[in-house]
Design an enzyme around this catalytic site. Structure first.
Site, PDB file in Angstrom:
ATOM      1  CD  GLU A   1      -3.223  -0.964   1.847  1.00 55.26           C
ATOM      2  OE1 GLU A   1      -3.628   0.198   1.968  1.00 55.26           O
ATOM      3  OE2 GLU A   1      -3.845  -1.945   2.263  1.00 55.26           O
TER       4      GLU A   1
ATOM      5  CG  ASP B   1      -0.829   5.277  -0.341  1.00 57.67           C
ATOM      6  OD1 ASP B   1      -1.849   4.935  -0.958  1.00 57.67           O
ATOM      7  OD2 ASP B   1      -0.710   5.176   0.886  1.00 57.67           O
TER       8      ASP B   1
ATOM      9  CB  SER C   1      -5.159   2.220  -0.175  1.00 55.44           C
ATOM     10  OG  SER C   1      -5.333   0.927  -0.706  1.00 55.44           O
TER      11      SER C   1
ATOM     12  CG  ASP D   1     -24.053  11.410 -10.724  1.00 57.70           C
ATOM     13  OD1 ASP D   1     -23.555  10.925  -9.680  1.00 57.70           O
ATOM     14  OD2 ASP D   1     -25.252  11.728 -10.814  1.00 57.70           O
ATOM     15  CB  VAL D   2     -20.581   6.782  -9.904  1.00 51.96           C
ATOM     16  CG1 VAL D   2     -20.662   5.263  -9.874  1.00 51.96           C
ATOM     17  CG2 VAL D   2     -19.241   7.236 -10.469  1.00 51.96           C
TER      18      VAL D   2
ATOM     19  CG  ASP E   1     -23.781   7.781  -4.463  1.00 58.95           C
ATOM     20  OD1 ASP E   1     -22.813   7.186  -3.960  1.00 58.95           O
ATOM     21  OD2 ASP E   1     -23.837   8.081  -5.674  1.00 58.95           O
TER      22      ASP E   1
END
Length: 469
Positions: free
Chosen positions: A239, A243, A380, A422-423, A448
């Site tokens: 991770e 990043d 992440s 927009d999703v 949302d």
């Protein structure tokens, strides 16, 4: 305790490092100023306080500092370090002293995946004369969450039976979010940073290899500008590599800092009693002072197409923080308009709702220990992507003589989705029980609690955040 195994009490002479959070002053005033400098409708917009100004505002009172230091010194604790704001003391002492200082605790050694940690599973208390001057003591209870393990990533992918996916790379992301080869940093006074809190570390050689493989189509940097803290030895963390590699791919050519020391669990699940559950919000994702990033997937895994919800995308409503004013209208609109919401016993309708924005979060290529690894997923991944894009927008603001964006949320909610894709499809995970059957919240038009306002459309978001003053 996240699968940590307790192996026994530790020696009374073993050294421990505890962090004491001293009670700050003027916290309400600080919040008021934060919202003023973050609101484009305010005359104070963009007039950010310096660290010195913040320190002068919130620094604990002389009485608080005196009481806490006297309490520590009366137990022989003198090896302490502080910071500019003087609201934290990091002190070294042996276990016997720590247990006398905080009655009720018993320190044990815990192990997991070859990592050893000293913690207490029992509660502590402090004298009432000290209690009013102290917020908490760190290094006692909290166990670090488990990061992604390379073997688990590969095993889960093989078992999933999913079709082969070529995977997300910087080229894929820059294509989807409309970043051209010219969209790289150039301002002299810009920088960006990542923080590594999972006791994972990046390796410079991995970053250089990643950029050689995946950064050929845009100008970029292949070295970290500065590391604050101490880089650990041994293997690179998956991770941590993720990043660094992706914030420097979207926020390309911008100097990056790494500091070493926003959840991938859907709505989460807290088991209350037999047969009774509620959702479990994550922290710091649920903080009202954080811009939280959700996760998405391509609808068609073989093409750069529109996005749908990634089922692991974290989101929900805080049980600790009240809903901030900047998001009330958006959240109430969702709660009123969307049918089939989970039962209200599962979430706090008046709590801070998250996430605020989203980006692709599955099937990333990452280089770790000099090896390219596919199929890495999680918020992440989406978080540094959004962070890099915001760094590019700051870059353009600096070139025009404007201040940095600072805290984005008030402005983001005023935009009401402008500059974002927009999703509207898909739901995320939650409690596996009879009432919700593993389904949490679902995406919908506008904001949302799965994907926030949506994913970045860089040119449109740039125009919205640079043209305004």
């Amino acid at each position: 305790m996240f699968n940590w195994t307790r192996v026994g009490r530790i020696d009374p002479t073993e050294k421990l490092e505890l962090t004491f959070a001293l009670r700050q002053q003027n916290v309400d005033q600080l919040e008021h100023l934060l919202l003023l400098v973050s609101d484009p409708k305010s005359a104070q917009y963009g007039k950010h306080l310096t660290l010195q100004e913040v320190a002068a505002l919130v620094r604990p009172s002389q009485l608080t500092q005196k009481v806490v230091r006297h309490w520590l010194q009366s137990h022989g604790v003198t090896d302490c370090q502080t910071i500019l704001t003087q609201d934290f003391l990091q002190c070294t002492m042996n276990t016997q002293v720590a247990e006398a200082l905080l009655p009720g605790i018993e320190f044990h050694r815990y192990v997991r995946d070859g990592i050893s940690l000293v913690r207490s599973s029992s509660a502590y208390h402090v004298h009432e004369d000290v209690l009013q001057h102290l917020d908490f003591v760190g290094g006692v209870h909290r166990f670090p969450p488990k990061g992604q393990d390379l073997n688990e990533v590969l095993t889960k992918r093989r078992r999933s039976g999913a079709k082969f996916h070529l995977g997300n790379t910087p080229a894929t992301l820059r294509s989807r979010y409309n970043l051209t080869a010219a969209d790289v940093g150039s301002a002299q006074n810009n920088s960006q940073a990542v923080a590594q809190f999972l006791e994972q570390f990046y390796h410079p050689a991995d970053l250089a290899e990643f950029m050689t493989l995946f950064g050929r189509s845009f100008q970029h940097l292949s070295k970290i500008d500065r590391v604050v803290g101490v880089q650990g030895a041994g293997k690179a963390g998956l991770e941590a590599s993720l990043d660094v590699e992706y914030i420097m791919s979207t926020g390309a050519n911008i100097p990056t800092w790494v500091f070493t020391n926003p959840g991938d669990s859907g709505a989460g699940c807290r088991h209350l009693t037999k047969g009774e559950n509620s959702f479990r919000p994550s922290f710091p994702a649920s903080s009202p002072y954080v811009t939280t990033v959700g996760g998405t997937s391509f609808k068609n895994p073989f093409k750069v197409t529109y996005e749908v919800t990634d089922y692991i995308s974290g989101g929900g409503f805080s049980n600790v923080f009240k809903m901030p004013d900047y998001q009330v209208g958006a959240v109430e609109g969702y709660l009123k308009a969307v049918p089939g919401l989970p039962p209200k016993t599962y979430f706090n309708t008046s709590g801070r709702a998250y996430p605020d924005i989203a980006a692709l979060s599955d099937n990333y290529w990452v280089v770790t220990d000099r090896v390219p690894i596919p199929w890495v997923s999680g918020t992440s991944a989406s978080t540094p992507v959004v962070g890099g894009i915001l760094s590019l927008i700051n870059d353009q603001r600096f070139l025009k003589g404007l201040p940095s964006l600072g805290f984005l949320n008030p402005r983001l909610y005023q935009l009401q989705g402008q500059g974002l894709f927009d999703v509207t499809d898909g739901c995320h995970l939650s409690c596996l029980d009879e009432q919700v059957q593993g389904q949490g919240f679902c995406a919908a038009p506008s904001w949302d609690p799965v994907t926030g306002w949506g994913t970045p459309n860089y040119p449109a978001l740039l125009a919205a955040l640079v043209l305004e003053k």
